[in-house]
Design a protein around this motif. Structure first.
Motif, short mmCIF file in Angstrom:
data_model
loop_
_atom_site.label_atom_id
_atom_site.label_comp_id
_atom_site.label_asym_id
_atom_site.label_seq_id
_atom_site.Cartn_x
_atom_site.Cartn_y
_atom_site.Cartn_z
N ALA A 437 0.86 -1.19 0.00
CA ALA A 437 0.00 0.00 0.00
C ALA A 437 0.89 1.23 0.00
O ALA A 437 1.81 1.34 0.83
N TRP A 438 0.63 2.14 -0.92
CA TRP A 438 1.43 3.36 -1.05
C TRP A 438 0.52 4.58 -1.12
O TRP A 438 -0.65 4.48 -1.54
N PRO A 439 1.03 5.75 -0.77
CA PRO A 439 0.25 6.97 -0.97
C PRO A 439 -0.05 7.21 -2.45
O PRO A 439 0.81 6.98 -3.32
N ILE A 440 -1.27 7.62 -2.71
CA ILE A 440 -1.59 8.13 -4.05
C ILE A 440 -1.03 9.54 -4.13
O ILE A 440 -1.15 10.33 -3.19
N ARG A 441 -0.36 9.85 -5.22
CA ARG A 441 0.23 11.19 -5.35
C ARG A 441 -0.87 12.25 -5.19
O ARG A 441 -1.99 12.09 -5.68
N ALA A 442 -0.52 13.32 -4.52
CA ALA A 442 -1.51 14.33 -4.13
C ALA A 442 -2.32 14.84 -5.32
O ALA A 442 -3.54 15.04 -5.21
N GLU A 443 -1.65 15.01 -6.45
CA GLU A 443 -2.35 15.55 -7.62
C GLU A 443 -3.33 14.57 -8.25
O GLU A 443 -4.12 14.94 -9.13
N HIS A 444 -3.29 13.29 -7.80
CA HIS A 444 -4.19 12.28 -8.39
C HIS A 444 -5.19 11.72 -7.38
O HIS A 444 -5.98 10.84 -7.74
N GLN A 445 -5.16 12.20 -6.13
CA GLN A 445 -6.07 11.64 -5.15
C GLN A 445 -7.53 11.91 -5.49
O GLN A 445 -8.39 11.04 -5.27
N ALA A 446 -7.82 13.07 -6.04
CA ALA A 446 -9.20 13.36 -6.45
C ALA A 446 -9.58 12.52 -7.67
O ALA A 446 -10.72 12.03 -7.77
N THR A 447 -8.63 12.33 -8.57
CA THR A 447 -8.89 11.52 -9.77
C THR A 447 -9.19 10.08 -9.41
O THR A 447 -10.09 9.45 -9.99
N LEU A 448 -8.47 9.54 -8.44
CA LEU A 448 -8.63 8.13 -8.04
C LEU A 448 -9.39 8.03 -6.72
O LEU A 448 -9.09 7.19 -5.87
N ALA A 449 -10.42 8.84 -6.58
CA ALA A 449 -11.15 8.92 -5.31
C ALA A 449 -11.79 7.59 -4.93
O ALA A 449 -11.96 7.29 -3.74
N GLY A 450 -12.16 6.77 -5.91
CA GLY A 450 -12.84 5.51 -5.62
C GLY A 450 -11.95 4.45 -5.00
O GLY A 450 -12.44 3.48 -4.43
N VAL A 451 -10.62 4.63 -5.14
CA VAL A 451 -9.68 3.65 -4.56
C VAL A 451 -8.75 4.30 -3.54
O VAL A 451 -7.80 3.68 -3.09
N CYS A 452 -9.05 5.54 -3.16
CA CYS A 452 -8.21 6.27 -2.20
C CYS A 452 -8.76 6.06 -0.79
O CYS A 452 -9.90 6.42 -0.50
N HIS A 453 -7.95 5.43 0.07
CA HIS A 453 -8.37 5.21 1.45
C HIS A 453 -8.35 6.55 2.19
O HIS A 453 -7.80 7.55 1.71
N VAL A 454 -8.91 6.58 3.39
CA VAL A 454 -9.02 7.82 4.14
C VAL A 454 -7.65 8.41 4.46
O VAL A 454 -7.51 9.63 4.63
N ASP A 455 -6.60 7.57 4.50
CA ASP A 455 -5.25 8.07 4.76
C ASP A 455 -4.49 8.43 3.49
O ASP A 455 -3.29 8.73 3.53
N GLY A 456 -5.16 8.40 2.34
CA GLY A 456 -4.54 8.78 1.08
C GLY A 456 -3.75 7.68 0.40
O GLY A 456 -3.06 7.94 -0.59
N THR A 457 -3.85 6.44 0.89
CA THR A 457 -3.10 5.34 0.31
C THR A 457 -4.00 4.42 -0.50
O THR A 457 -5.24 4.52 -0.45
#
Length: 527
Positions: A437-457
């Motif tokens: 599990a890795w952080p989703i890059r900040a600029e893509h967290q909104a784009t990948l909102a369906g797979v972004c956990h509450v901690d951004g990973t």
């Protein structure tokens, strides 16, 4: 053609792995055949999975040159002398499964689970087992560097599920899991819930843990000052705020697990200086920790086998038996794929079907995806999957609530074309088997909102086209519609059931759920 067979499991997750003389293999977990999750306490384990593997390979029992099993599989002792079995230390079979499937000539190998092989004679009311072992793998040899041993009430022959093993990271996490109301074998829920909590209880639970020299540690689970009692007192009678309390207990459990593992790894790295690490044992399923190793240790490369749990000991046992039968003159590795089930239909999918499936996904439809050989291990990696648009939070909520029927706080995972992994995620190694599990890059967290956990990973699967041609082409078709080269990917099953093995089982999931469409061996069915 001949073969070598390995059996895996303990009191759960039984499996058979067959390596054939033409360098092929076929493997299956018992649960996929019995349809009982984890095959827990099955009184006749591995019999059905052995028959499945032999039949798929066109072999008979007499064609098998050696049978091997980890020594916790005591029910198999009744098979002898008809089927002579070579017994292997439990942690050694775990270690072999991950080291010999890695690309490394030399690596530190860490095995951490609930409990492994028996240590010493024991007594009628107490026995000891290995709980954490670290080794150095070099060439075709594995040498133990250190070990932690725990104790459990009852004789070694007991399968008392209520008894916990001291000094065990697996049973520590189990104590947290069951202490906040989840059942046996539901540790993944704690890992998900932990991100909703904070560190208010970490010091309290850490008082039951001692970090010792040389990577060793103790964990007191039972008694008035043990983890179980501490959790009971923290929870009180529940009531308002119970979710926040449980989330903070889960958070403490995750933090302590990571703290102890980093303690062990720091020592292992200090005495070896080796940059490569292999992980196995049920604790290695903790992808949240796995994704932090490179950033927080001296290790530069990490390999986690596709089935680090007890099912994977079948692979380790088969590898060890193969090496003993035919000792190699040079270093040998077994670059296995997780796709080990038998074929039920064509592997290729027509371009028109791929294009239409991509359109459905872009329209917000949830699609079942069944193709090729089933995955060995707990993850759906594109042959027995449910797919959806990763941009849509509403789809993730719908899948959890109305298709999978599971807790709302549990995240869903992405699969991404490997060439784009670092663009979307803070990835630091390949993850073809969804073990990090890795952080989703900040600029893509909104784009990948369906797979972004509450901690951004997100728990990421990186996909190379040669590993999964049809799914890779689907990702490309999806991206051609203006979407990211990423899909939401979760297992093709309903809560409480194993992942679908056969086409009929895939159709049963389709009929009983709110999946909008399903592709089965190249045929697209829409509601």
């Amino acid at each position: 053609m001949t073969g070598v067979v390995g059996f895996g499991g303990s009191i759960h997750d039984f499996a058979t792995w067959l390596i054939t003389s033409d360098n092929g293999s076929i493997a299956i977990e018992d649960e996929r055949l019995s349809r009982v999750r984890h095959a827990l306490l099955d009184p006749d384990p591995c019999r059905a999975s052995l028959a499945y593997c032999l039949d798929a390979a066109g072999l008979q029992v007499g064609d098998v040159r050696a049978f091997s099993a980890n020594d916790m599989l005591t029910p198999l002792r009744t098979w002898q002398p008809e089927i002579p079995i070579q017994w292997v230390n439990h942690h050694l079979s775990h270690a072999a499964s991950t080291f010999f499937t890695s690309p490394f000539e030399t690596a530190v190998v860490l095995v951490a689970d609930g409990a492994g092989s028996i240590i010493g004679a024991g007594s009628a009311d107490r026995h000891e087992r290995e709980t954490t072992t670290w080794m150095l793998g070099h060439g075709n040899e594995l040498t133990r560097l250190g070990q932690v041993v725990g104790a459990k009430r009852g004789p070694a022959s007991s399968n008392d599920l209520d008894a916990l093993m001291s000094n065990s990271l697996g049973d520590f996490y189990r104590a947290v899991t069951e202490g906040i109301g989840f059942g046996f074998m539901h540790a993944g829920k704690v890992m998900a819930l932990a991100s909703y909590g904070d560190g208010r209880f970490t010091d309290t639970l850490m008082e039951a843990v001692a970090l010792l020299p040389d990577g060793r540690f103790t964990i007191t689970l039972d008694g008035p000052h043990g983890v179980v009692d501490r959790i009971r007192r923290l929870r009180g009678d529940g009531g308002p705020g119970a979710f926040a309390t449980d989330a903070c207990i889960a958070h403490a459990g995750q933090q302590i697990l990571e703290r102890v593992l980093l303690h062990v790894l720091a020592h292992a790295w200090s005495v070896t200086g080796c940059p490569n690490l292999c992980l196995a044992g049920g604790v290695a399923l903790n992808c949240a920790f796995n994704g932090k190793i490179i950033k927080n240790t001296g290790f530069e490369q990490v390999h986690v086998v596709c089935a680090p749990g007890d099912d994977g000991t079948a692979l380790g046992a088969a590898i060890l038996a193969s090496l003993e039968l035919d000792p190699p003159a040079s270093t040998v590795r077994f670059p296995i794929s997780p796709y080990q089930g038998r074929e039920y239909g064509p592997a290729q999918i027509d371009e028109q079907v791929l294009r239409r499936t991509a359109e459905l996904l872009d329209q917000g439809k949830v699609v079942g995806w069944y193709q090729g050989r089933s995955e060995f291990g707990p993850r759906a990696l594109g042959n027995r999957s449910i797919l959806a648009d990763p941009r849509r939070v509403d789809l993730a909520k719908r899948i959890n609530a109305r298709i999978k029927h599971r807790e709302w706080f549990r995240p869903l995972a992405p699969v991404v074309l490997a060439d784009h992994a670092e663009e979307y995620f803070e990835a630091d190694c390949p993850s073809p088997w969804m073990q990090f599990a890795w952080p989703i890059r900040a600029e893509h967290q909104a784009t990948l909102a369906g797979v972004c956990h509450v901690d951004g990973t997100a728990r990421v699967q990186t996909l190379r086209p040669q590993e999964q041609p049809s799914l890779a082409r689907l990702l490309m078709e999806f991206a051609a519609l203006g979407a990211p080269p990423v899909l939401l990917n979760t297992s093709l099953n309903i809560r409480g059931e194993p992942i679908a093995e056969t086409p009929d089982e895939a159709m049963a999931v389709f009929r009983r759920s709110e999946i909008d469409a399903i592709v089965i061996n190249g045929t697209l069915l829409e509601r």
